[in-house]
Design an enzyme around this catalytic site. Structure first.
Site, PDB file in Angstrom:
ATOM      1  N   SER A  68       0.828  -1.206   0.000  1.00  0.00           N
ATOM      2  CA  SER A  68       0.000   0.000   0.000  1.00  0.00           C
ATOM      3  C   SER A  68       0.866   1.261   0.000  1.00  0.00           C
ATOM      4  CB  SER A  68      -0.909   0.035   1.226  1.00  0.00           C
ATOM      5  OG  SER A  68      -1.768  -1.076   1.249  1.00  0.00           O
TER       6      SER A  68
HETATM    7  N1  SAH Z   1      -1.128  -4.733   4.087  1.00  0.00           N
HETATM    8  C1  SAH Z   1      -0.345  -4.962   2.884  1.00  0.00           C
HETATM    9  C2  SAH Z   1      -1.073  -4.578   1.613  1.00  0.00           C
HETATM   10  C3  SAH Z   1      -1.912  -5.652   1.224  1.00  0.00           C
HETATM   11  S1  SAH Z   1      -2.531  -5.793  -0.405  1.00  0.00           S
HETATM   12  C4  SAH Z   1       0.976  -4.281   2.942  1.00  0.00           C
HETATM   13  O1  SAH Z   1       1.255  -3.561   3.896  1.00  0.00           O
HETATM   14  O2  SAH Z   1       1.771  -4.522   2.031  1.00  0.00           O
HETATM   15  C5  SAH Z   1      -3.887  -6.861   0.061  1.00  0.00           C
HETATM   16  C6  SAH Z   1      -3.511  -8.268   0.462  1.00  0.00           C
HETATM   17  O3  SAH Z   1      -4.699  -8.900   0.923  1.00  0.00           O
HETATM   18  C7  SAH Z   1      -2.994  -9.117  -0.685  1.00  0.00           C
HETATM   19  O4  SAH Z   1      -1.748  -9.664  -0.341  1.00  0.00           O
HETATM   20  C8  SAH Z   1      -4.054 -10.195  -0.851  1.00  0.00           C
HETATM   21  O5  SAH Z   1      -3.532 -11.449  -1.250  1.00  0.00           O
HETATM   22  C9  SAH Z   1      -4.627 -10.261   0.548  1.00  0.00           C
HETATM   23  N2  SAH Z   1      -5.985 -10.811   0.656  1.00  0.00           N
HETATM   24  C10 SAH Z   1      -7.045 -10.684  -0.180  1.00  0.00           C
HETATM   25  N3  SAH Z   1      -8.135 -11.352   0.292  1.00  0.00           N
HETATM   26  C11 SAH Z   1      -7.746 -11.922   1.470  1.00  0.00           C
HETATM   27  C12 SAH Z   1      -8.403 -12.755   2.429  1.00  0.00           C
HETATM   28  N4  SAH Z   1      -9.671 -13.160   2.290  1.00  0.00           N
HETATM   29  N5  SAH Z   1      -7.689 -13.149   3.523  1.00  0.00           N
HETATM   30  C13 SAH Z   1      -6.396 -12.784   3.689  1.00  0.00           C
HETATM   31  N6  SAH Z   1      -5.715 -12.007   2.809  1.00  0.00           N
HETATM   32  C14 SAH Z   1      -6.374 -11.584   1.715  1.00  0.00           C
END
Ligand code: SAH
Length: 221
Positions: A68
């Protein structure tokens, strides 16, 4: 990976500039700004371009996912109103950067990722850093019943609805920050949800953002 991930004076200098940029964009919580100043963001990126890591931009981290934008991380962290020692559940570990920012603020962070490759890659990086984050491979829609209840829940993927299992895992007066899919346009609206004593939810909204989608089940990749 065996090398200890290094911080440098150059990176520290760039982080100070990033903090000032976030301040000028309206981030006021000093604990959040101190955490951004502390966590080396360049170690979470594939590319070793330190300059890129400290621009206020999102970047690809492999498996079709992104780290992000620093402003988004700071904004969500500020809305979360974290206090030292709180149990925080994060949905969407991704690179692990957001989790480390919360850990640097003194939270006990539990973070779930659904993509297997990303989960292992990030676990490897986190093991080389001094931030205490417990990571789990699983479906964030289910939360972590074993470790519940939580003081705070942060979702870092675009959610189609408020996951009921997660509401059940919130303490009374707990806060959830959730980017909720917008029915009228692309992207998400940032919501802060407080669970009141009678179990009802108080909601406040904080503008538009863009996240990768929150998907059900553990990914095959
Ligand atoms: N917090 C992260 C940004 C995440 S991007 C950072 O600091 O880099 C969103 C993430 O959510 C992705 O890696 C994706 O694979 C994950 N994601 C999507 N749906 C999800 C779910 N149901 N449970 C866990 N993770 C999930």
């Amino acid at each position: 990976m065996t090398t200890i991930l290094e911080d440098t004076y150059r990176a520290k200098g760039l982080r100070k500039l990033l903090v000032e940029q976030l301040r000028s964009k309206g981030i006021t919580d000093e604990a959040v700004l101190a955490a951004i100043n502390e966590v080396p963001r360049h170690v979470f990126l594939d590319s070793s371009f330190v300059e890129l890591a400290y621009q206020d931009q999102a970047f690809p981290i492999g498996s079709g996912q992104t780290i992000s934008q620093p402003h988004t991380v700071a904004f969500q962290s500020q809305l979360l109103q974290v206090e030292k020692g709180m149990k925080v559940l994060e949905i969407g570990t991704g690179s692990g950067y957001q989790a480390c920012v919360l850990a640097a603020m003194g939270a006990k962070v539990f973070s779930i990722e659904r993509q297997r490759n990303l989960y292992f890659k990030t676990k490897d990086i986190l093991e080389q850093l001094p931030f205490r984050v417990k990571t789990f491979l699983g479906d964030g829609f289910e939360g972590l019943p074993t470790y519940a209840p939580f003081d705070r829940i942060i979702i870092t993927a675009g959610a189609p609805s408020i996951p009921e299992a997660l509401v059940a895992q919130m303490k009374t007066n707990a806060i959830m920050v959730i980017p909720m899919d917008n029915p009228d346009s692309e992207g998400q609206t940032m919501l802060r949800i407080t669970k009141l004593e009678d179990g009802t939810l108080k909601k406040a909204s904080f503008g538009g953002f863009r996240f990768v989608p929150m998907l059900k089940d553990i990914g095959k990749d």
